[in-house]
Write an enzyme that holds these catalytic residues in place. Structure first.
Site, PDB file in Angstrom:
ATOM      1  N   ASN A 158     -24.224  14.944   6.649  1.00 44.84           N
ATOM      2  CA  ASN A 158     -24.592  15.878   7.717  1.00 44.84           C
ATOM      3  C   ASN A 158     -25.972  16.519   7.542  1.00 44.84           C
ATOM      4  O   ASN A 158     -26.553  16.997   8.501  1.00 44.84           O
ATOM      5  CB  ASN A 158     -23.502  16.937   7.939  1.00 44.84           C
ATOM      6  CG  ASN A 158     -23.260  17.808   6.733  1.00 44.84           C
ATOM      7  OD1 ASN A 158     -23.776  17.534   5.645  1.00 44.84           O
ATOM      8  ND2 ASN A 158     -22.483  18.849   6.901  1.00 44.84           N
ATOM      9  N   LYS A 181     -28.767   9.435  -4.765  1.00 41.53           N
ATOM     10  CA  LYS A 181     -27.899   8.453  -4.102  1.00 41.53           C
ATOM     11  C   LYS A 181     -27.587   9.040  -2.731  1.00 41.53           C
ATOM     12  O   LYS A 181     -26.737   9.923  -2.587  1.00 41.53           O
ATOM     13  CB  LYS A 181     -26.616   8.234  -4.918  1.00 41.53           C
ATOM     14  CG  LYS A 181     -25.461   7.557  -4.169  1.00 41.53           C
ATOM     15  CD  LYS A 181     -25.756   6.135  -3.748  1.00 41.53           C
ATOM     16  CE  LYS A 181     -24.592   5.504  -3.001  1.00 41.53           C
ATOM     17  NZ  LYS A 181     -24.501   5.952  -1.579  1.00 41.53           N
ATOM     18  N   GLU A 253     -20.225  21.161  -3.813  1.00 46.05           N
ATOM     19  CA  GLU A 253     -19.868  21.883  -2.591  1.00 46.05           C
ATOM     20  C   GLU A 253     -19.075  20.920  -1.734  1.00 46.05           C
ATOM     21  O   GLU A 253     -19.582  19.882  -1.319  1.00 46.05           O
ATOM     22  CB  GLU A 253     -21.143  22.367  -1.898  1.00 46.05           C
ATOM     23  CG  GLU A 253     -20.858  23.465  -0.917  1.00 46.05           C
ATOM     24  CD  GLU A 253     -20.849  22.940   0.480  1.00 46.05           C
ATOM     25  OE1 GLU A 253     -19.731  22.752   1.021  1.00 46.05           O
ATOM     26  OE2 GLU A 253     -21.923  22.691   1.019  1.00 46.05           O
ATOM     27  N   CYS A 287     -20.114  22.040   6.797  1.00 42.60           N
ATOM     28  CA  CYS A 287     -19.100  22.598   5.900  1.00 42.60           C
ATOM     29  C   CYS A 287     -18.890  24.066   6.191  1.00 42.60           C
ATOM     30  O   CYS A 287     -17.808  24.597   5.988  1.00 42.60           O
ATOM     31  CB  CYS A 287     -19.481  22.360   4.452  1.00 42.60           C
ATOM     32  SG  CYS A 287     -21.116  22.956   4.081  1.00 42.60           S
ATOM     33  N   THR A 288     -19.926  24.734   6.705  1.00 49.88           N
ATOM     34  CA  THR A 288     -19.841  26.164   6.993  1.00 49.88           C
ATOM     35  C   THR A 288     -19.453  26.459   8.444  1.00 49.88           C
ATOM     36  O   THR A 288     -19.576  27.599   8.895  1.00 49.88           O
ATOM     37  CB  THR A 288     -21.198  26.841   6.716  1.00 49.88           C
ATOM     38  OG1 THR A 288     -22.206  26.050   7.338  1.00 49.88           O
ATOM     39  CG2 THR A 288     -21.494  26.971   5.241  1.00 49.88           C
ATOM     40  N   GLU A 380      -9.660  20.494   7.715  1.00 48.26           N
ATOM     41  CA  GLU A 380     -10.945  20.627   8.411  1.00 48.26           C
ATOM     42  C   GLU A 380     -11.202  19.392   9.249  1.00 48.26           C
ATOM     43  O   GLU A 380     -11.269  18.284   8.735  1.00 48.26           O
ATOM     44  CB  GLU A 380     -12.116  20.937   7.475  1.00 48.26           C
ATOM     45  CG  GLU A 380     -12.377  20.037   6.336  1.00 48.26           C
ATOM     46  CD  GLU A 380     -13.717  20.362   5.646  1.00 48.26           C
ATOM     47  OE1 GLU A 380     -14.536  21.127   6.162  1.00 48.26           O
ATOM     48  OE2 GLU A 380     -13.938  19.808   4.568  1.00 48.26           O
TER      49      GLU A 380
HETATM   50  O1  G3H Z   1     -22.528  21.244   5.559  1.00 51.81           O
HETATM   51  C1  G3H Z   1     -22.800  22.005   4.649  1.00 51.81           C
HETATM   52  C2  G3H Z   1     -24.061  22.748   4.632  1.00 51.81           C
HETATM   53  O2  G3H Z   1     -24.329  23.239   3.348  1.00 51.81           O
HETATM   54  C3  G3H Z   1     -24.050  23.852   5.651  1.00 51.81           C
HETATM   55  O3  G3H Z   1     -25.318  24.295   5.869  1.00 51.81           O
HETATM   56  O4  G3H Z   1     -24.772  26.420   7.045  1.00 51.81           O
HETATM   57  O5  G3H Z   1     -27.080  25.488   7.075  1.00 51.81           O
HETATM   58  O6  G3H Z   1     -25.259  24.375   8.350  1.00 51.81           O
HETATM   59  P1  G3H Z   1     -25.623  25.192   7.157  1.00 51.81           P
END
Ligand code: G3H
Length: 478
Positions: A158, A181, A253, A287-288, A380
């Site tokens: 992403n 990678k 993470e 993820c957030t 999720e």
């Molecule tokens: O997808 C995981 C990222 O660390 C989220 O970053 O909050 O800037 O979208 P973001």
């Protein structure tokens, strides 16, 4: 063959001896758009050897020179934002504007890292012995932060560029070498980004980028004896990596189920705007992302109406047209999302919009009256599908949040700062945002997940520190 993007090792672009390639399927057209080399284990070994050798010299390169090269790379990265963003559009269907933003943010991150690195690595500690019982002032201890060695960086699809540089820049400023990678979807964007580091003139072997199948080189990379640190962002593969990795520092993470707790006194227009931004930007593939709304029953109808009114305004279509909602990354991802939606349907969730899917494109969907027996209450989706759970008390909301196996971020909306602080203390997540949707940035803020959301803390300063170890020299006076 000229159609396959080369991998990067020893300061050069190379073809793999495997003779094999990995296709990258455009999520929008569902056709192969690019191909990358399928590197072999033997090639990984060579990359590791080069990384080890290059690191020894790099560690002796003055800090200000390391910073200078990073600033150069950052500027080149920003200059090349258009072709890199184009790859992001084709490989991961990121809306064109957001793709450009990702590259600019990455350049800023690299520069900030260089700045921060010269400050925090330019300082050490000086301790004297007589503060500990039984000691005279006869020992002087000098500490400094030295590199770990070879850092292996594995970013997710992403943010193939931004979450790559958020590992590369701290590793390099701290004097480590770096093996990247990239994810398969996003590999070509990552190769273009690596090219910017190449153009900046980093020494040969210091940065490498190996592409290939996880099944062929995944474990081989993560269990490689030359690797001194792994920084991984992604799904639960991270859990198996952490079980297999040796005695090396890990930064992981691994996703989240970020809750949005809405109190009765909340500004519902603000909440609705943040639910849209937090739940649906990049089609929920963050993820957030807000992944569950926990709203007090008394304001639930009103909030759901406000969110519904905004959902209908979201544009749905191809990333090239800058649509808000674009196809999710793969067919298997779309199938998984659909599975969650169907489960919720069967168990009686209220559909605020009609469920609609064409290929990998899923229309935004708000599911009201979701109950804890539905999978979507806990899993999720990584898609534009958002559950709303109505709660009778704040405690119920906190309980739902803490019953999750994830603990990345969460948010709470209320005008009462005292309540917000108490709720933040009670939520078992790495970060709690008050009156805004969860987000990793600004990129120097600490960023960490609890429980299955990961280990270690990221953010520029924490990542630099994490990629170093403490070295002491003690002067013993007669
Ligand atoms: O997808 C995981 C990222 O660390 C989220 O970053 O909050 O800037 O979208 P973001």
């Amino acid at each position: 063959d000229g159609d396959v993007f080369k991998y990067y090792a020893d300061g050069e672009w190379k073809k793999s001896n495997s003779g094999k390639s990995v296709p990258i399927v455009n999520p929008t057209t569902r056709r192969t758009h690019y191909k990358v080399q399928a590197c072999s284990q033997e090639e990984v070994n060579k990359v590791m050897e080069a990384a080890k050798a290059a690191q020894k010299l790099w560690a002796k390169t003055p800090l200000w020179k390391r910073a200078e090269l990073l600033h150069k790379a950052a500027a080149i990265l920003k200059e090349h934002k258009a072709p890199i963003a184009e790859c992001l559009v084709k490989e991961i269907a990121k809306p064109a504007k957001d793709a450009v933003t990702e590259v600019i943010r990455s350049g800023d991150l690299v520069s900030y890292c260089a700045e921060e690195g010269v400050r925090i690595l330019g300082e050490g500690k000086f301790l004297v012995s007589d503060s500990f019982p039984g000691n005279e002032r006869t020992k002087y201890c000098l500490t400094s932060k030295i590199p770990l060695g070879v850092v292996l960086a594995i970013p997710p699809f992403n943010y193939p560029v931004n979450l790559a540089v958020s590992k590369i820049a701290p590793a390099l400023i701290a004097g480590n070498s770096l093996v990247l990678k990239p994810p398969t979807q996003g590999a070509v964007a990552a190769l273009h980004m690596v090219h910017c580091f190449h153009l900046a003139g980093f020494p040969k072997g210091l940065i490498s980028c190996v592409t290939g199948k996880g099944s062929e080189i995944g474990d081989f990379l993560t269990m490689h004896p030359a690797v001194n640190c792994i920084s991984f962002t992604g799904g639960d593969t991270g859990i198996s990596i952490s079980k297999k990795a040796g005695m090396i520092p890990l930064q992981m993470e691994l996703g989240g189920k970020d809750a949005c707790i809405v109190l009765e006194d909340a500004d519902l227009d603000l909440v609705a705007a943040n639910i849209i931004k937090g739940g649906f930007s990049y089609s929920g593939q963050r993820c957030t992302a807000v992944k569950v709304v926990l709203v007090m029953e008394s304001v639930a109808d009103s909030l759901v109406e406000k969110v519904k009114a905004k959902v209908v305004k979201l544009t749905v279509g191809p990333p090239e047209e800058n649509c808000d909602i674009t196809p999710v990354v793969s067919e298997s991802s779309a199938n998984f999302i659909e599975g969650l939606v169907m489960d919720a349907k069967q168990k009686g969730a209220t559909f605020c919009q009609e469920y609609r899917r064409e290929g990998n494109l899923i229309w935004p969907l708000l599911l009201d009256n979701v109950r804890p027996d539905m999978r979507i209450a806990w899993e999720e989706p990584f898609g534009p599908v958002l559950p709303v759970i109505r709660i009778g008390s704040v405690e119920e909301g906190i309980h739902h949040c803490n019953a999750s196996n994830f603990g990345l971020q969460g948010c709470v909306f209320t005008k009462d700062i005292n309540k917000a602080m108490l709720i933040s203390d009670a939520m078992e997540t790495g970060t709690v945002q008050i009156n805004s949707a969860p987000a990793r940035g600004p990129d120097h803020f600490p960023f960490q997940g609890f429980k299955d959301s990961g280990i270690g803390s990221q953010g520029i300063t924490n990542s630099i520190n994490m990629m170093t170890k403490v070295k002491s020299t003690v002067i013993n006076l007669p």
